[in-house]
Design a protein around this motif. Sequence first.
Motif, PDB file in Angstrom:
ATOM      1  N   TYR A 120      -3.890   8.603  -2.218  1.00 15.66           N
ATOM      2  CA  TYR A 120      -3.438   7.382  -1.525  1.00 15.66           C
ATOM      3  C   TYR A 120      -4.212   7.109  -0.244  1.00 15.66           C
ATOM      4  CZ  TYR A 120       0.762   7.877  -4.402  1.00 15.66           C
ATOM      5  OH  TYR A 120       1.624   7.980  -5.445  1.00 15.66           O
ATOM      6  N   VAL A 121      -4.358   5.827   0.053  1.00 16.52           N
ATOM      7  CA  VAL A 121      -4.713   5.432   1.413  1.00 16.52           C
ATOM      8  C   VAL A 121      -3.708   4.334   1.763  1.00 16.52           C
ATOM      9  CG1 VAL A 121      -6.609   3.927   0.534  1.00 16.52           C
ATOM     10  CG2 VAL A 121      -6.450   4.441   2.973  1.00 16.52           C
ATOM     11  N   GLU A 122      -2.893   4.624   2.767  1.00 17.56           N
ATOM     12  CA  GLU A 122      -1.754   3.747   3.052  1.00 17.56           C
ATOM     13  C   GLU A 122      -1.925   3.036   4.394  1.00 17.56           C
ATOM     14  OE1 GLU A 122       1.919   5.542   2.087  1.00 17.56           O
ATOM     15  OE2 GLU A 122       3.065   3.733   2.571  1.00 17.56           O
ATOM     16  N   ALA A 123      -1.716   1.736   4.373  1.00 22.11           N
ATOM     17  CA  ALA A 123      -1.819   0.953   5.611  1.00 22.11           C
ATOM     18  C   ALA A 123      -0.603   1.234   6.482  1.00 22.11           C
ATOM     19  CB  ALA A 123      -1.890  -0.531   5.275  1.00 22.11           C
ATOM     20  N   SER A 124      -0.761   1.047   7.786  1.00 19.44           N
ATOM     21  CA  SER A 124       0.424   1.220   8.639  1.00 19.44           C
ATOM     22  C   SER A 124       1.387   0.061   8.373  1.00 19.44           C
ATOM     23  CB  SER A 124       0.049   1.348  10.113  1.00 19.44           C
ATOM     24  OG  SER A 124      -0.986   0.459  10.420  1.00 19.44           O
ATOM     25  N   PHE A 125       2.669   0.291   8.640  1.00 15.47           N
ATOM     26  CA  PHE A 125       3.752  -0.629   8.256  1.00 15.47           C
ATOM     27  C   PHE A 125       3.472  -2.070   8.724  1.00 15.47           C
ATOM     28  CE2 PHE A 125       8.317  -2.058   8.538  1.00 15.47           C
ATOM     29  CZ  PHE A 125       8.554  -1.982   7.173  1.00 15.47           C
ATOM     30  N   GLY A 126       3.471  -2.989   7.767  1.00 15.08           N
ATOM     31  CA  GLY A 126       3.290  -4.402   8.128  1.00 15.08           C
ATOM     32  C   GLY A 126       1.854  -4.810   8.381  1.00 15.08           C
ATOM     33  N   ARG A 127       0.909  -3.941   8.020  1.00 15.01           N
ATOM     34  CA  ARG A 127      -0.506  -4.255   8.251  1.00 15.01           C
ATOM     35  C   ARG A 127      -1.320  -4.075   6.982  1.00 15.01           C
ATOM     36  NH1 ARG A 127      -2.090  -4.446  13.981  1.00 15.01           N
ATOM     37  NH2 ARG A 127      -3.970  -5.199  12.993  1.00 15.01           N
ATOM     38  N   ALA A 128      -2.489  -4.718   6.950  1.00 16.63           N
ATOM     39  CA  ALA A 128      -3.419  -4.513   5.836  1.00 16.63           C
ATOM     40  C   ALA A 128      -4.239  -3.258   6.112  1.00 16.63           C
ATOM     41  CB  ALA A 128      -4.328  -5.731   5.702  1.00 16.63           C
ATOM     42  N   LEU A 129      -4.961  -2.791   5.103  1.00 18.33           N
ATOM     43  CA  LEU A 129      -5.837  -1.625   5.289  1.00 18.33           C
ATOM     44  C   LEU A 129      -7.083  -2.057   6.053  1.00 18.33           C
ATOM     45  CD1 LEU A 129      -5.568  -0.264   1.659  1.00 18.33           C
ATOM     46  CD2 LEU A 129      -5.057   1.098   3.699  1.00 18.33           C
ATOM     47  N   THR A 130      -7.565  -1.198   6.905  1.00 18.32           N
ATOM     48  CA  THR A 130      -8.835  -1.505   7.570  1.00 18.32           C
ATOM     49  C   THR A 130      -9.965  -0.908   6.732  1.00 18.32           C
ATOM     50  OG1 THR A 130      -8.834   0.534   8.842  1.00 18.32           O
ATOM     51  CG2 THR A 130      -7.730  -1.365   9.851  1.00 18.32           C
ATOM     52  N   LEU A 131     -11.163  -1.447   6.927  1.00 19.48           N
ATOM     53  CA  LEU A 131     -12.314  -0.912   6.187  1.00 19.48           C
ATOM     54  C   LEU A 131     -12.576   0.540   6.569  1.00 19.48           C
ATOM     55  CD1 LEU A 131     -14.879  -3.834   6.078  1.00 19.48           C
ATOM     56  CD2 LEU A 131     -13.781  -2.682   4.148  1.00 19.48           C
ATOM     57  N   GLU A 132     -12.303   0.858   7.831  1.00 22.24           N
ATOM     58  CA  GLU A 132     -12.524   2.244   8.289  1.00 22.24           C
ATOM     59  C   GLU A 132     -11.595   3.188   7.529  1.00 22.24           C
ATOM     60  OE1 GLU A 132     -12.218  -0.422  10.392  1.00 22.24           O
ATOM     61  OE2 GLU A 132     -14.406  -0.389  10.554  1.00 22.24           O
ATOM     62  N   GLU A 133     -10.336   2.781   7.374  1.00 26.37           N
ATOM     63  CA  GLU A 133      -9.380   3.637   6.647  1.00 26.37           C
ATOM     64  C   GLU A 133      -9.850   3.834   5.199  1.00 26.37           C
ATOM     65  OE1 GLU A 133      -5.186   2.429   8.919  1.00 26.37           O
ATOM     66  OE2 GLU A 133      -5.984   1.116   7.371  1.00 26.37           O
ATOM     67  N   ILE A 134     -10.331   2.748   4.598  1.00 24.70           N
ATOM     68  CA  ILE A 134     -10.766   2.845   3.199  1.00 24.70           C
ATOM     69  C   ILE A 134     -12.019   3.715   3.079  1.00 24.70           C
ATOM     70  CG2 ILE A 134     -11.555   1.512   1.187  1.00 24.70           C
ATOM     71  CD1 ILE A 134      -9.809  -0.827   2.261  1.00 24.70           C
ATOM     72  N   ARG A 135     -12.964   3.504   3.996  1.00 27.67           N
ATOM     73  CA  ARG A 135     -14.205   4.306   3.962  1.00 27.67           C
ATOM     74  C   ARG A 135     -13.889   5.796   4.112  1.00 27.67           C
ATOM     75  NH1 ARG A 135     -16.814   0.332   7.463  1.00 27.67           N
ATOM     76  NH2 ARG A 135     -17.897  -1.084   6.063  1.00 27.67           N
ATOM     77  N   PHE A 136     -12.983   6.102   5.032  1.00 30.85           N
ATOM     78  CA  PHE A 136     -12.610   7.498   5.277  1.00 30.85           C
ATOM     79  C   PHE A 136     -11.986   8.094   4.002  1.00 30.85           C
ATOM     80  CE2 PHE A 136      -9.678  10.815   6.792  1.00 30.85           C
ATOM     81  CZ  PHE A 136     -10.593  11.609   7.473  1.00 30.85           C
ATOM     82  N   ALA A 137     -11.120   7.297   3.352  1.00 31.97           N
ATOM     83  CA  ALA A 137     -10.461   7.773   2.122  1.00 31.97           C
ATOM     84  C   ALA A 137     -11.478   7.983   0.997  1.00 31.97           C
ATOM     85  CB  ALA A 137      -9.390   6.773   1.695  1.00 31.97           C
ATOM     86  N   PHE A 138     -12.493   7.131   0.935  1.00 35.60           N
ATOM     87  CA  PHE A 138     -13.539   7.302  -0.088  1.00 35.60           C
ATOM     88  C   PHE A 138     -14.301   8.601   0.145  1.00 35.60           C
ATOM     89  CE2 PHE A 138     -14.542   3.785  -3.078  1.00 35.60           C
ATOM     90  CZ  PHE A 138     -13.420   3.020  -2.855  1.00 35.60           C
ATOM     91  N   ASP A 139     -14.625   8.868   1.419  1.00 39.35           N
ATOM     92  CA  ASP A 139     -15.363  10.095   1.730  1.00 39.35           C
ATOM     93  C   ASP A 139     -14.520  11.325   1.414  1.00 39.35           C
ATOM     94  OD1 ASP A 139     -17.542   8.691   2.511  1.00 39.35           O
ATOM     95  OD2 ASP A 139     -17.007   8.624   4.632  1.00 39.35           O
TER      96      ASP A 139
END
Length: 395
Positions: A120-139
Motif C-alpha cells: 500500500y501507499v496511503e494518502a493522508s486523511f482527506g488528501r490525494a497522494l503526492t508524487l513523492e509518496e508514490i515514488r518512494f513506494a515504487f522504490d
Amino acid sequence: MEVPPPLVLKRALFVPSKTLMGPGPSNCSQRVLEAMSNPVLGHMHPECLQIMDEVKEGIKYIFQTLNDATMCISGAGHSGMEAALCNLIEEDDVVLMGITGVWGHRAADMARRYGADVRYVEASFGRALTLEEIRFAFDTHKPRVFFVTQGDSSTGILQRHICEIGELCRQHDCFLVVDVVASLGGTDFLMDEWKVDVAYTGSQKALGGPAGLTPISFSKRALTHIRQRKSKPKVYYFDILLIGQYWGCYGTPRIYHHTISATLLYGLREALAHFCAMGLKKVVQRHQECSNRLQLGIEELGLEMFVQHEPDRLPTVNTIKVPFGVDWKKVADYAMRKYNLEISGGLGPTVEHVFRIGLMGENATLEKVDMVLSILNEAIQSIKLRAVKAERSKI
Ligand code: PMP
C-alpha cells in the motif's frame, strides 16, 4: 409443499421518479430510457454486433485511446476492477495500491484473491497522494502493477498527476491501472498520452447510461503481457482475450463468450452518442463549473468541504462536512421524503462525516446545483430546529 406465486408480483410495478444526486447512479436522459425500450436483439445478430462496434468507438473517444482492446465487461463498475486485476495479475506479483478512500482497499481485496502480494501507499486523511509518496513506494516495493483511483467517490478526492505516474510506471516496468469510474467526464483523462495500461469507467455516472456495462481498455503493452501469461486469467468471465474476441477487438472471427444485454447496450450507445455530440472538453468544463458553483454555495451556507486542498477536489462527487450535532441520515431522509432528492452520506472512512453530492450527467447543471444547495440548507435547518425543540421539551 408447493410454493405459490408471490402476491407482490400481482401488483403493478411501481417506480418513483427521483433526482439522483448521490455518488451514482445519475438519472438517465429520456433519450437513453427510450433507447432501452427497443426490441431485444440476439447477442450474435449483425445489428447487435454493429452497435457494439459503435460503442467501442465511443469508448475510444471518451478514454482518448486508440487501443484495440477496448470493450465492455458485462457487469457494474466492480467488474471492470475485477477484469483489470484478473488479467494482469499472476501468482505472487507485487501489486501496489494507491489509497485515497475505499476503492483502493476494495481493489486490494480482489488482487489478493488473484494471488497478488499486495502493498500500500496511503494518502493522508482527506488528501490525494503526492508524487513523492508514490515514488518512494515504487522504490520500496518495486511493483508489477500499480492501481490508483482517479476520482475516489468515497472521499471526493481527485488524484492528479496521472501523466507523471504513467511515466514512473514505464520507468519501473510496471503496469498502471486507473479507476475512472467516478471521474471520467468530470476531469481530463488522456489514456494514451498518459501511458495508462488499463482504465475502466462507470456507465451510470457522468456518462448518464444504465449501470451494468463497464467500458474498459487495455494498452498494447498490457495485452502483450496478458498473451504471454504463464497461466490463464483465473476467472473465465473476465478473460479479456475471450471477451475481446466477442467484441471484435483482435481482427479474428467473433465468438460467443456470454449473452450481452442488448437493452443496456442501446442505452449505453445513446449515452455515448450524447456525450460525443457535446464533446469531451465541454462535458468536463460543465462538470467543473457545476462543482465550482456548489463549492461557493456551500461556503455561503457556512458549511465546509471535506477536501481541504481545492485542486484535490473531485468535481463529480463532492464531499461536504456534516455540521457538528447534525444527523446526516435525517438530512438525507428529509430531502428524499419532501423532494425525492437523493443526497448521500459518506462511505468507508467518511461514514457519518460527510454528505456526498453527485453532479453527474443529466444532473450536472447550474439549476440542479442551486436546487440541491437550497434543499440541503432547508433540510439542515429543519433538522437543527427539530433537535432544539426536542431538547426544550425535555426541560
Ligand atoms: N470505483 C469507483 C471510484 C466508484 O465510485 C464505484 C461506484 N461507486 C465503483 C468503482 C464501483 O462501481 P459499481 O457500483 O458500478 O460496481
